[in-house]
Write a protein that holds these residues in place. Structure first.
Motif, mmCIF file in Angstrom:
data_model
loop_
_atom_site.group_PDB
_atom_site.id
_atom_site.type_symbol
_atom_site.label_atom_id
_atom_site.label_comp_id
_atom_site.label_asym_id
_atom_site.label_seq_id
_atom_site.Cartn_x
_atom_site.Cartn_y
_atom_site.Cartn_z
ATOM 1 N N ASN A 72 104.805 11.234 6.264
ATOM 2 C CA ASN A 72 104.227 10.474 5.150
ATOM 3 C C ASN A 72 104.205 8.973 5.421
ATOM 4 O O ASN A 72 103.363 8.258 4.887
ATOM 5 N N THR A 73 105.138 8.493 6.234
ATOM 6 C CA THR A 73 105.142 7.066 6.592
ATOM 7 C C THR A 73 103.863 6.717 7.334
ATOM 8 O O THR A 73 103.164 5.759 6.994
ATOM 9 N N ILE A 74 103.528 7.533 8.328
ATOM 10 C CA ILE A 74 102.327 7.288 9.137
ATOM 11 C C ILE A 74 101.073 7.458 8.279
ATOM 12 O O ILE A 74 100.178 6.618 8.274
ATOM 13 N N ILE A 75 101.020 8.585 7.547
ATOM 14 C CA ILE A 75 99.835 8.867 6.741
ATOM 15 C C ILE A 75 99.680 7.803 5.664
ATOM 16 O O ILE A 75 98.574 7.373 5.345
ATOM 17 N N GLY A 76 100.804 7.360 5.107
ATOM 18 C CA GLY A 76 100.767 6.341 4.058
ATOM 19 C C GLY A 76 100.186 5.035 4.571
ATOM 20 O O GLY A 76 99.310 4.443 3.938
ATOM 21 N N PHE A 77 100.649 4.617 5.736
ATOM 22 C CA PHE A 77 100.163 3.355 6.298
ATOM 23 C C PHE A 77 98.664 3.448 6.556
ATOM 24 O O PHE A 77 97.879 2.584 6.173
ATOM 25 N N PHE A 78 98.279 4.537 7.189
ATOM 26 C CA PHE A 78 96.879 4.666 7.525
ATOM 27 C C PHE A 78 96.033 4.873 6.265
ATOM 28 O O PHE A 78 94.932 4.339 6.140
ATOM 29 N N GLY A 79 96.582 5.624 5.297
ATOM 30 C CA GLY A 79 95.864 5.848 4.035
ATOM 31 C C GLY A 79 95.584 4.542 3.311
ATOM 32 O O GLY A 79 94.524 4.351 2.711
ATOM 33 N N THR A 112 89.529 3.364 13.604
ATOM 34 C CA THR A 112 90.309 4.587 13.412
ATOM 35 C C THR A 112 90.514 5.332 14.725
ATOM 36 O O THR A 112 91.606 5.821 15.018
ATOM 37 N N ILE A 113 89.455 5.411 15.514
ATOM 38 C CA ILE A 113 89.556 6.139 16.780
ATOM 39 C C ILE A 113 90.564 5.449 17.704
ATOM 40 O O ILE A 113 91.427 6.100 18.308
ATOM 41 N N ILE A 114 90.500 4.107 17.756
ATOM 42 C CA ILE A 114 91.440 3.352 18.614
ATOM 43 C C ILE A 114 92.889 3.556 18.137
ATOM 44 O O ILE A 114 93.782 3.880 18.913
ATOM 45 N N LEU A 115 93.100 3.386 16.796
ATOM 46 C CA LEU A 115 94.450 3.565 16.234
ATOM 47 C C LEU A 115 94.961 4.980 16.459
ATOM 48 O O LEU A 115 96.148 5.187 16.720
ATOM 49 N N GLY A 116 94.060 5.947 16.330
ATOM 50 C CA GLY A 116 94.448 7.356 16.479
ATOM 51 C C GLY A 116 95.030 7.634 17.851
ATOM 52 O O GLY A 116 96.045 8.329 17.984
ATOM 53 N N VAL A 117 94.400 7.076 18.872
ATOM 54 C CA VAL A 117 94.885 7.278 20.243
ATOM 55 C C VAL A 117 96.286 6.672 20.392
ATOM 56 O O VAL A 117 97.200 7.290 20.955
ATOM 57 N N VAL A 118 96.477 5.464 19.829
ATOM 58 C CA VAL A 118 97.785 4.793 19.905
ATOM 59 C C VAL A 118 98.862 5.629 19.205
ATOM 60 O O VAL A 118 99.928 5.905 19.764
ATOM 61 N N PHE A 121 100.107 8.835 21.206
ATOM 62 C CA PHE A 121 101.064 8.634 22.301
ATOM 63 C C PHE A 121 102.422 8.150 21.799
ATOM 64 O O PHE A 121 103.465 8.639 22.229
ATOM 65 N N VAL A 122 102.401 7.197 20.880
ATOM 66 C CA VAL A 122 103.667 6.667 20.355
ATOM 67 C C VAL A 122 104.438 7.778 19.634
ATOM 68 O O VAL A 122 105.642 7.952 19.820
ATOM 69 N N ALA A 127 109.199 10.872 18.848
ATOM 70 C CA ALA A 127 109.656 11.893 17.889
ATOM 71 C C ALA A 127 111.174 12.134 17.893
ATOM 72 O O ALA A 127 111.823 12.045 16.842
ATOM 73 N N PRO A 128 111.788 12.400 19.079
ATOM 74 C CA PRO A 128 113.241 12.660 19.052
ATOM 75 C C PRO A 128 114.048 11.457 18.562
ATOM 76 O O PRO A 128 115.037 11.617 17.846
ATOM 77 N N LEU A 129 113.626 10.241 18.953
ATOM 78 C CA LEU A 129 114.338 9.026 18.523
ATOM 79 C C LEU A 129 114.319 8.917 17.000
ATOM 80 O O LEU A 129 115.328 8.605 16.363
ATOM 81 N N MET A 130 113.132 9.184 16.416
ATOM 82 C CA MET A 130 112.999 9.061 14.961
ATOM 83 C C MET A 130 113.895 10.077 14.254
ATOM 84 O O MET A 130 114.522 9.780 13.246
ATOM 85 N N LEU A 131 113.955 11.290 14.797
ATOM 86 C CA LEU A 131 114.777 12.334 14.171
ATOM 87 C C LEU A 131 116.271 11.991 14.278
ATOM 88 O O LEU A 131 117.031 12.212 13.340
ATOM 89 N N ARG A 132 116.683 11.439 15.434
ATOM 90 C CA ARG A 132 118.083 11.022 15.586
ATOM 91 C C ARG A 132 118.425 9.935 14.565
ATOM 92 O O ARG A 132 119.488 9.949 13.957
ATOM 93 N N ALA A 133 117.478 8.984 14.394
ATOM 94 C CA ALA A 133 117.713 7.879 13.453
ATOM 95 C C ALA A 133 117.929 8.383 12.027
ATOM 96 O O ALA A 133 118.606 7.751 11.221
ATOM 97 N N MET A 134 117.342 9.545 11.717
ATOM 98 C CA MET A 134 117.495 10.103 10.361
ATOM 99 C C MET A 134 118.735 10.990 10.257
ATOM 100 O O MET A 134 118.914 11.665 9.251
ATOM 101 N N SER A 135 119.557 11.003 11.293
ATOM 102 C CA SER A 135 120.716 11.904 11.392
ATOM 103 C C SER A 135 120.343 13.339 11.011
ATOM 104 O O SER A 135 120.946 13.950 10.145
ATOM 105 N N THR A 136 119.317 13.862 11.702
ATOM 106 C CA THR A 136 118.889 15.252 11.495
ATOM 107 C C THR A 136 119.985 16.176 12.036
ATOM 108 O O THR A 136 120.413 16.016 13.182
ATOM 109 N N PRO A 137 120.455 17.141 11.220
ATOM 110 C CA PRO A 137 121.533 18.045 11.675
ATOM 111 C C PRO A 137 121.124 18.836 12.927
ATOM 112 O O PRO A 137 119.946 19.118 13.128
#
Length: 458
Positions: A72-79, A112-118, A121-122, A127-137
């Motif tokens: 939702n963070t990503i979709i929210g920003f782009f929305g 949109t096409i340029i941002l989408g490509v970025v 890849f990012v 993904a794993p870093l973000m999940l660790r930051a959220m202390s995912t069990p």
């Protein structure tokens, strides 16, 4: 050739001019397909959760639930950025400035096409870093990681669909985006069942189903834009970025995108507080948030209708009609929200049991629904007023007010509340408290701003 003459070459079959006619009827005509479309979009995610909760298990449900705030963070920003583009298009459409309208459409699509490509890849890399930051069990981590990576692999389709349907809505066409969503949602349900129940692909199957169906809806909306005879038709040779237009889009869109992204991102920290209460409370919360997303749709759709209405009428310099439109949108939002709240309160148990039948999960889910849903009326107020201000091109102040209420105040409140008591009650009402505060602030600001605007125009 003037833009007025230019506009004569286009056939206005699928556009909706909101600068004349019955306000209530226009808002309703525009909002109903939006509500239906948003319902289908939520069905996507919810069917994912129902299939996973019932065929894969509690941990898999928690895994998908734990990625929601990140996605939702990503979709929210782009929305928000897309909404900025829609406001610019709506204002040019109201003012009949067709050349600028076309420039806006092509700048939006190229960007949109340029941002989408970025983002692709990012997202896959981080993904794993973000999940660790959220202390995912740990018992949830592998599934959540797989889901996120596949999701990011297809995120460009979601972005292209959103921008394409945003262009259509700005000129008053909220119907065709609905048809495309219905097609892709039904496809998503079929693929969910095929991949998870038949092929036993688990969480990954759900993610694949989502990105395949989102790609289909993106292709459909782009085909319509490319083959259209209307003023907003896409032409490959016009795909450039006009920096003047881009500045305008960012000026209006960035504040709302930033606010949506930061609010969604702060929910990552709220999720941290939720995770403290264990996997039953997590699953109850995940079920509640799925239901909550449905309940929010009608008021968000009316708010979106208000943005297009205000944008077109402000473009046509009809200030009194802008004010009347906001008043009508607020009443409509209240009426629809009450219709939503009543069944939620009555059928709370049945709704939660769709996701999981565990007794503890049911208890927490029911409590959350009944504690929070009456406050949707407060959310309706801040949504309509913030959307009206964005339609006027003034999206910085609502961003500040919403960030103060939904992020700063909510995080402070949660930090203090969890220090004072170990109970989950204060955490459960963290959202409603923020909605009420925001509504008070935004109503005061809106009325002050409209006074100023009246003097400017008069």
């Amino acid at each position: 050739m003037t833009h007025d003459k230019l506009s004569m070459h286009y056939h206005h079959h699928t556009t909706l001019d909101m600068t004349a006619g019955s306000i209530s009827k226009l808002l309703l005509t525009f909002a109903l397909p939006l509500i239906a479309g948003n319902l289908f979009q939520q069905l996507y995610n919810t069917v994912d959760s129902i299939v996973v909760g019932n065929y894969v298990g509690k941990e898999a449900l928690a895994a998908i639930g734990s990625t929601t705030s990140l996605i939702n963070t990503i979709i929210g920003f782009f929305g928000g950025l897309a909404a900025g583009g829609s406001v610019v298009i709506a204002q040019y459409f109201g003012a009949q400035e067709i050349v600028k309208l076309r420039k806006t459409v092509h700048t939006l699509v190229t960007g949109t096409i340029i941002l989408g490509v970025v983002f692709t890849f990012v997202g896959i890399g981080a993904a794993p870093l973000m999940l660790r930051a959220m202390s995912t069990p740990d018992d949830v981590f592998a599934n959540a990681d797989a889901y996120l990576r596949i999701y990011f692999a297809g995120i460009i389709s979601l972005m292209c669909y959103n921008i394409g349907s945003g262009i259509l809505r700005a000129v008053g066409d909220s119907r065709r985006p609905l048809y495309f969503l219905i097609i892709s949602s039904l496809l998503n349900v079929a693929l969910d069942l095929l991949f998870v129940v038949v092929f036993q692909l688990g969480v990954a199957g759900v993610a694949y189903a989502t990105i395949i169906s989102e790609t289909v809806s993106a292709i459909l909306v782009f085909v319509v834009l490319a083959r259209s005879n209307e003023c907003y038709a896409l032409a490959a040779n016009e795909l450039v970025i006009s920096f003047d237009i881009l500045k305008q889009i960012i000026k209006i869109g960035f504040p709302s995108g930033f606010q949506m992204a930061i609010t969604a991102f702060s929910n990552v920290f709220v999720q941290g507080y939720i995770n403290h209460f264990g996997s039953s409370f997590m699953a109850g919360w995940a079920s509640y948030t799925k239901i909550d997303q449905f309940a929010f749709l009608p008021l968000q759709s009316v708010a979106l209708a208000a943005t297009t209405f205000v944008g077109q009428n402000y473009g046509a310099r009809k200030i009194q009609r802008v004010k009347d439109g906001v008043h009508h949108a607020l009443l409509l939002s209240f009426e629809i929200t009450v219709v939503v709240i009543i069944p939620l309160m009555i059928f709370a148990r049945e709704l939660v049991s769709l996701f999981n039948k565990d007794a503890e999960v049911l208890y927490y889910g029911m409590f959350l629904i009944r504690a929070c849903s009456p406050f949707y009326l407060a959310a309706a107020i801040n949504h309509v007023y913030a959307s009206a201000l964005r339609g006027l091109g003034n999206s910085f102040p609502p961003m500040i007010l919403m960030l103060c209420s939904f992020v700063v105040f909510r995080q402070l409140y949660l930090f203090i509340a969890t220090r004072i008591t170990a109970s989950f009650y204060p955490v459960a009402v963290a959202y409603p408290v923020g909605w009420v505060l925001c509504s008070i602030l935004i109503v005061v600001y809106y009325h002050m701003y409209m006074q100023k605007l009246k003097f400017k125009v008069d």
